[in-house]
Design a protein around this motif. Structure first.
Motif, PDB file in Angstrom:
ATOM      1  N   ALA A 114      -1.433   1.031   8.769  1.00  0.00           N
ATOM      2  CA  ALA A 114      -2.535   0.130   9.110  1.00  0.00           C
ATOM      3  C   ALA A 114      -3.845   0.635   8.520  1.00  0.00           C
ATOM      4  CB  ALA A 114      -2.647  -0.016  10.624  1.00  0.00           C
ATOM      5  N   ALA A 115      -4.023   1.964   8.516  1.00  0.00           N
ATOM      6  CA  ALA A 115      -5.234   2.533   7.926  1.00  0.00           C
ATOM      7  C   ALA A 115      -5.279   2.293   6.421  1.00  0.00           C
ATOM      8  CB  ALA A 115      -5.301   4.030   8.228  1.00  0.00           C
ATOM      9  N   VAL A 165       0.816  -1.218   0.000  1.00  0.00           N
ATOM     10  CA  VAL A 165       0.000   0.000   0.000  1.00  0.00           C
ATOM     11  C   VAL A 165       0.852   1.271   0.000  1.00  0.00           C
ATOM     12  CG1 VAL A 165      -1.950  -1.121   1.129  1.00  0.00           C
ATOM     13  CG2 VAL A 165      -0.197  -0.009   2.533  1.00  0.00           C
ATOM     14  N   TYR A 166       2.172   1.136   0.238  1.00  0.00           N
ATOM     15  CA  TYR A 166       3.020   2.325   0.273  1.00  0.00           C
ATOM     16  C   TYR A 166       4.462   1.903   0.033  1.00  0.00           C
ATOM     17  CZ  TYR A 166       4.621   6.966   1.701  1.00  0.00           C
ATOM     18  OH  TYR A 166       5.174   8.224   1.713  1.00  0.00           O
ATOM     19  N   ARG A 199      -7.910  -3.632   2.176  1.00  0.00           N
ATOM     20  CA  ARG A 199      -8.398  -4.992   2.438  1.00  0.00           C
ATOM     21  C   ARG A 199      -9.854  -5.039   2.902  1.00  0.00           C
ATOM     22  NH1 ARG A 199      -3.800  -8.198   5.979  1.00  0.00           N
ATOM     23  NH2 ARG A 199      -2.295  -8.598   4.304  1.00  0.00           N
ATOM     24  N   GLU A 200     -10.182  -4.228   3.911  1.00  0.00           N
ATOM     25  CA  GLU A 200     -11.486  -4.346   4.554  1.00  0.00           C
ATOM     26  C   GLU A 200     -12.578  -3.539   3.869  1.00  0.00           C
ATOM     27  OE1 GLU A 200     -12.491  -6.346   7.291  1.00  0.00           O
ATOM     28  OE2 GLU A 200     -10.629  -7.264   6.600  1.00  0.00           O
ATOM     29  N   ASP A 254     -10.337  -2.122  11.021  1.00  0.00           N
ATOM     30  CA  ASP A 254      -9.427  -2.962  11.795  1.00  0.00           C
ATOM     31  C   ASP A 254      -8.018  -2.382  11.874  1.00  0.00           C
ATOM     32  OD1 ASP A 254      -9.075  -5.160  13.451  1.00  0.00           O
ATOM     33  OD2 ASP A 254      -8.309  -6.425  11.844  1.00  0.00           O
ATOM     34  N   GLY A 255      -7.910  -1.058  11.804  1.00  0.00           N
ATOM     35  CA  GLY A 255      -6.607  -0.424  11.915  1.00  0.00           C
ATOM     36  C   GLY A 255      -6.152  -0.309  13.360  1.00  0.00           C
ATOM     37  N   PHE A 256      -5.011   0.326  13.561  1.00  0.00           N
ATOM     38  CA  PHE A 256      -4.470   0.505  14.899  1.00  0.00           C
ATOM     39  C   PHE A 256      -5.159   1.643  15.641  1.00  0.00           C
ATOM     40  CE2 PHE A 256      -0.006  -1.148  13.521  1.00  0.00           C
ATOM     41  CZ  PHE A 256      -0.526  -2.431  13.472  1.00  0.00           C
TER      42      PHE A 256
END
Length: 436
Positions: free
Chosen positions: A315-316, A102-103, A322-323, A278-280
């Protein structure tokens, strides 16, 4: 003069009097609420500091039950949802294994909001169709900043909202105590406010805040027509509209509209990166570029301009990748689960039970049963321990004598459950309950 990025004071009314925290602070406010209770299966409300000594055994018992519940849900081969933050640190850190997708991990780490944080902000603005977005460490901070910025533009510190909205229930009166705003409750009914209630409200307000979905009423949403009518009613009163969209990501199925069309109804939108994705942690405020730039100034003043935030930002981004595409699938299956639960409880002979809403508006909903909360909690944990199927993984809240409710979440793990599986688990749960 209103509350601007320059003076940092509460907004004033037309006669130059101070408003907000210094004037009418307690109107439409109860005494201080408890700690943030926007909690998931492992979290309970904190005990009050002045708790009597004879309550300590109950507190200890509750903590033991909570520990059993967490252990049972982690160990159960089958669950309707496996919320990432309940996992051990090793599993949480493993989420970042996908960061390279993603990065560009060869880029320099972020410093005070640049780099990967800016990339996340651009991604959110693109998804919501807004001019800009600003990353915030918490949603509580993001919304306070947004609404105090709007207070400076409208000249009014008054924010109209629902009595069950997050700032009213879970933030210790932060609007009035920290940001000089004065919340007024349009309604306290367990539903979204109506256009008539907004149009006919008996005092002026500068901003209308709408929580989509309204979590404490059962994750409920209005129809698209009702939402547009409420927004129009606020516009008729020359008020701005802010969406508390912590779970806005989940709303597209119910509204039958894409994210950008939903967000376009409001002047500003807040979204969360952990409640659906579901991120941090972390949040974003999206809206006009001029508002977002001022919000970043206030973010600094509020202590939200953190030195490095790349784990949370990555995580975001992973959650968005994904989510986010899977949320419609979760919502669709939550409706299957809710119908099967309703049928299973009825077939098992529960004297009274409710699934609310009957057809879930998102992938979360409530179940109400005519038993004491501690009885239901013990039964749910014991069923998960003995069967390996965690049907009710959340805590139970008492809502009256012999009445309690819990929240049911459906995520990827829940897709493995058929309607027959849910009905069978519901029947097993009821068999374990004492006679009503």
């Amino acid at each position: 003069m209103g509350d601007t990025a320059e003076n940092g004071t509460a907004a004033q009314d037309g006669n130059g009097r101070r408003s907000g925290a210094d004037q009418d602070q307690d109107q439409d406010q109860d005494q201080d609420q408890g700690p943030d209770q926007d909690r998931a299966p492992d979290q309970e409300p904190d005990q009050e500091p002045d708790q009597e000594p004879d309550q300590e055994p109950d507190q200890e018992q509750g903590q033991k039950l909570r520990a059993r519940r967490i252990a049972a849900c982690r160990g159960a081969p089958r669950a309707l949802a496996r919320l990432g933050f309940l996992g051990p640190l090793r599993e949480r850190l493993a989420l970042l294994d996908a960061a390279g997708s993603v990065y560009d991990l060869d880029e320099t780490a972020d410093l005070y909001g640049n780099g990967v944080v800016e990339a996340l902000e651009e991604r959110v603005a693109g998804l919501l169709g807004t001019e800009a977005a600003a990353f915030f460490p918490t949603g509580t901070m993001a919304q306070q900043v947004a609404l105090r910025c709007w207070a400076g533009r409208t000249g009014s510190p008054v924010v109209a909202l629902h009595g069950l909205s997050h700032p009213e229930v879970h933030e210790r009166n932060a609007f009035s105590r920290v940001s000089g705003l004065r919340p007024v409750r349009v309604t306290g009914e367990p539903r979204m406010p109506s256009a008539a209630e907004v149009r006919d409200f008996d005092e002026p307000f500068g901003a209308l805040m709408l929580e989509l979905p309204l979590r404490d009423a059962g994750f409920v949403l209005p129809t698209w027509e009702e939402l547009t009518e409420v927004v129009d009613a606020a516009r008729e009163r020359e008020a701005v509209v802010h969406f508390d969209g912590a779970r806005l990501w989940e709303c597209t199925v119910h509204f039958g509209r894409p994210l950008e069309e939903i967000a376009a109804l409001a002047d500003s939108v807040y979204v969360s990166f952990y409640k659906s994705l579901d991120g941090f942690g972390g949040a974003a405020l999206a809206g006009p570029a001029v508002l977002v730039e001022e919000a970043k100034a206030w973010r600094h003043r509020y202590g939200g301009n953190v030195f490095q935030q790349f784990p949370t930002a990555l995580a975001a981004l992973i959650g968005l990748e994904r989510e986010l595409p899977r949320l419609p699938e979760y919502v669709a299956h939550a409706r299957v689960v809710a119908a099967a639960l309703r049928e299973g409880l009825a077939e098992a002979g529960v004297p009274w039970a409710r699934v609310h809403p009957e057809v879930p508006h998102t992938h979360d909903f409530q179940v109400w049963l005519p038993y004491e909360a501690d009885v239901l909690a013990e039964t749910a944990v014991r069923a998960a321990e003995e069967t390996g199927a965690a049907l009710f993984a959340n805590h139970w809240d008492p809502k009256g004598p012999g009445l309690a409710f819990t929240e049911v979440y459906v995520r990827a793990a829940g897709l493995e459950w058929t309607a027959d599986d849910v009905r069978a688990a519901a029947a097993d749960f009821v068999r374990r309950l004492p006679e009503a």
